[in-house]
Design an enzyme around this catalytic site. Structure first.
Site, mmCIF file in Angstrom:
data_model
loop_
_atom_site.group_PDB
_atom_site.id
_atom_site.type_symbol
_atom_site.label_atom_id
_atom_site.label_comp_id
_atom_site.label_asym_id
_atom_site.label_seq_id
_atom_site.Cartn_x
_atom_site.Cartn_y
_atom_site.Cartn_z
ATOM 1 N N GLU A 37 2.226 -6.794 0.543
ATOM 2 C CA GLU A 37 2.212 -5.370 0.270
ATOM 3 C C GLU A 37 3.192 -4.649 1.110
ATOM 4 O O GLU A 37 3.435 -4.863 2.299
ATOM 5 C CB GLU A 37 0.924 -4.771 0.600
ATOM 6 C CG GLU A 37 0.445 -3.653 -0.393
ATOM 7 C CD GLU A 37 0.142 -4.376 -1.573
ATOM 8 O OE1 GLU A 37 1.148 -4.435 -2.655
ATOM 9 O OE2 GLU A 37 -0.899 -4.741 -1.996
ATOM 10 N N GLY A 126 -3.522 5.400 -12.321
ATOM 11 C CA GLY A 126 -3.380 5.882 -10.797
ATOM 12 C C GLY A 126 -4.340 5.074 -10.065
ATOM 13 O O GLY A 126 -4.868 5.538 -8.953
ATOM 14 N N GLY A 128 -3.587 2.005 -8.652
ATOM 15 C CA GLY A 128 -2.848 1.101 -7.946
ATOM 16 C C GLY A 128 -2.851 -0.363 -8.605
ATOM 17 O O GLY A 128 -2.601 -1.521 -7.977
ATOM 18 N N ASP A 176 5.946 -5.054 -9.302
ATOM 19 C CA ASP A 176 4.961 -4.691 -10.387
ATOM 20 C C ASP A 176 5.573 -5.014 -11.990
ATOM 21 O O ASP A 176 4.742 -5.504 -12.971
ATOM 22 C CB ASP A 176 4.683 -3.135 -10.464
ATOM 23 C CG ASP A 176 3.999 -2.530 -9.178
ATOM 24 O OD1 ASP A 176 3.707 -3.628 -8.318
ATOM 25 O OD2 ASP A 176 3.882 -1.578 -8.770
HETATM 26 C C1 GAF Z 1 3.882 -0.118 -5.628
HETATM 27 C C2 GAF Z 1 5.408 -0.374 -6.010
HETATM 28 F F1 GAF Z 1 5.725 0.028 -7.339
HETATM 29 C C3 GAF Z 1 5.702 -1.892 -5.755
HETATM 30 O O1 GAF Z 1 6.870 -1.911 -6.123
HETATM 31 C C4 GAF Z 1 5.265 -2.294 -4.292
HETATM 32 O O2 GAF Z 1 6.002 -1.552 -3.603
HETATM 33 C C5 GAF Z 1 3.750 -1.772 -3.876
HETATM 34 O O3 GAF Z 1 3.794 -0.390 -4.133
HETATM 35 C C6 GAF Z 1 3.555 -1.816 -2.642
HETATM 36 O O4 GAF Z 1 3.444 -3.206 -2.517
HETATM 37 O O5 GAF Z 1 3.230 -0.678 -6.470
#
Ligand code: GAF
Length: 389
Positions: A37, A126, A128, A176
């Protein structure tokens, strides 16, 4: 709704709204990040999987030239995008994810066709779980279907990421959009965000499952905290004297400690540790070493909570409940997933304990926070697909 049911549903919505059957149906999944993360924009590793929740679009060529009409079949709201000129930001707000991708195709020299589109999403908004990336990649997949011009999936992910940067104002990394475009059924994706090399990690042991626990506290990455974390990481890398935190060792960090503010030091400590944890977790999954993977997930959560400071009370409560249930109750590990500040946790659990764990987390979470959690299991799903057309 599974993907077949969802596809039939959006076709019926299209028919109801536009009075004819759609010619194309496309879908792109949301994701859950198992570990890794806030490492993607530090050139590190991430280990997400696509989930069985999708943004889905049904479409047909439109009579009105130069326009793409988009009907949100869930919120019963419409947007019209003028594609006869360069596409710009506009209203409603959700249409910007779509507009950004359309602009990206125009920049690649693609003449956009006039379309009627109906869409909906089963990725919680929203939460995550990358509802925005799913919508962007879904739009890009529709453009491929409707123009007959396929683009390389990595290019597609990058185009979608650019849309998020420029039209949604979130300076996100590449995780993502990559997993939504490149996910493979039955697999996690170990992505090296520097080289963009991907390795599929099979996740098919029937004795374990991944549970997604939505705190139902909405997260908002556009608020500036995400961009602040990114800037703090860049500052740390600069002071340590490396290109990005991917290149920094724990030793180098300790040597530079005196030159870093406490906050910047802790941000870097999370990132450097998390990159290592991610590589180890991928190895653990390959070996079905679930206790080790679980411990790495707990360690990831602690660093995100204490060093990176992107957790929130409700996410911490879920992890505490999971720790209380413990290994004997069937939980190997649990952590917040995604950008943070609300949204979801992901738990690695014994498959035969899923029902009992779900009930226990739901009940204890309600008692401790007064909020109803939404909990579901997902197997690793495939990335974006053209279902019809
Ligand atoms: C969000 C961002 F879009 C991803 O790119 C990533 O940085 C994530 O937060 C955290 O790991 O989903």
């Amino acid at each position: 709704m599974n993907l077949n049911e969802l596809s039939a549903h959006i076709a019926a919505e299209f028919q109801k709204h536009y009075g004819r059957a759609p010619r194309w149906i496309v879908a792109a999944p949301g994701r859950v990040n198992v570990i890794g993360e806030h490492t993607d924009y530090n050139d590190g590793f991430v280990l997400p999987m696509a989930i069985e929740r999708y943004a889905i679009m049904a479409a047909d060529a439109a009579a009105a030239p130069g326009e793409i009409s988009i009907y949100d079949a869930h919120f019963k709201e419409s947007a019209t995008v003028d594609v006869s000129a360069p596409v710009t930001k506009g209203q409603p707000k959700w249409s910007n994810y779509i507009r950004g991708v359309l602009a990206g195709f125009q920049q690649r020299g693609v003449k956009l066709p006039a379309l009627d589109v109906a869409f909906m999403s089963t990725v919680p908004l929203g939460g995550g779980l990358s509802s925005s990336a799913a919508l962007e990649v879904c739009t890009a997949t529709l453009m491929e279907a409707a123009t007959g011009k396929t683009i390389d999936p990595i290019e597609k992910a990058l185009l979608a990421q650019k849309a998020e940067h420029e039209f949604a104002g979130v300076p996100c990394g590449i995780m993502d959009q990559f997993i939504s475009a490149l996910g493979r059924e039955g697999h996690l994706l170990l992505l090296d965000c520097r080289t963009r090399k991907t390795v599929l990690v099979p996740m098919s042991d029937p004795s374990v499952a991944l549970l997604i626990i939505n705190t139902n506290v909405k997260h908002e990455l556009g608020s500036g905290e995400y961009a602040k974390r990114r800037a703090e990481c860049e500052e740390a890398a600069k002071i340590i004297g490396v290109k990005s935190l991917r290149d920094a060792t724990p030793d180098q960090l300790e040597k530079a400690k005196g030159k870093l503010s406490d906050v910047v030091y802790r941000r870097a400590r999370h990132v450097i540790g998390e990159i290592e944890r991610t590589v180890h977790a991928a190895e653990g999954i390959r070996q079905s070493n679930w206790p080790t993977v679980g411990q790495l997930m707990y360690a990831s959560h602690a660093a995100l909570r204490d060093d990176y400071e992107v957790s929130c009370k409700e996410l911490d409560v879920v992890v505490e409940i999971a720790e209380d249930i413990g290994y004997r109750g069937g939980v190997y590990g649990c952590r917040m997933t995604g950008g943070g500040f609300g949204g979801c946790c992901v738990a690695l659990v014994k498959a035969d304990a899923v029902d009992a764990i779900t009930k226990k987390i739901a009940a204890d979470y309600k008692t401790k926070t007064g909020i109803e959690a939404t909990i579901f299991a997902s197997r690793p799903a495939a990335g974006a697909t053209i279902i019809k057309g």
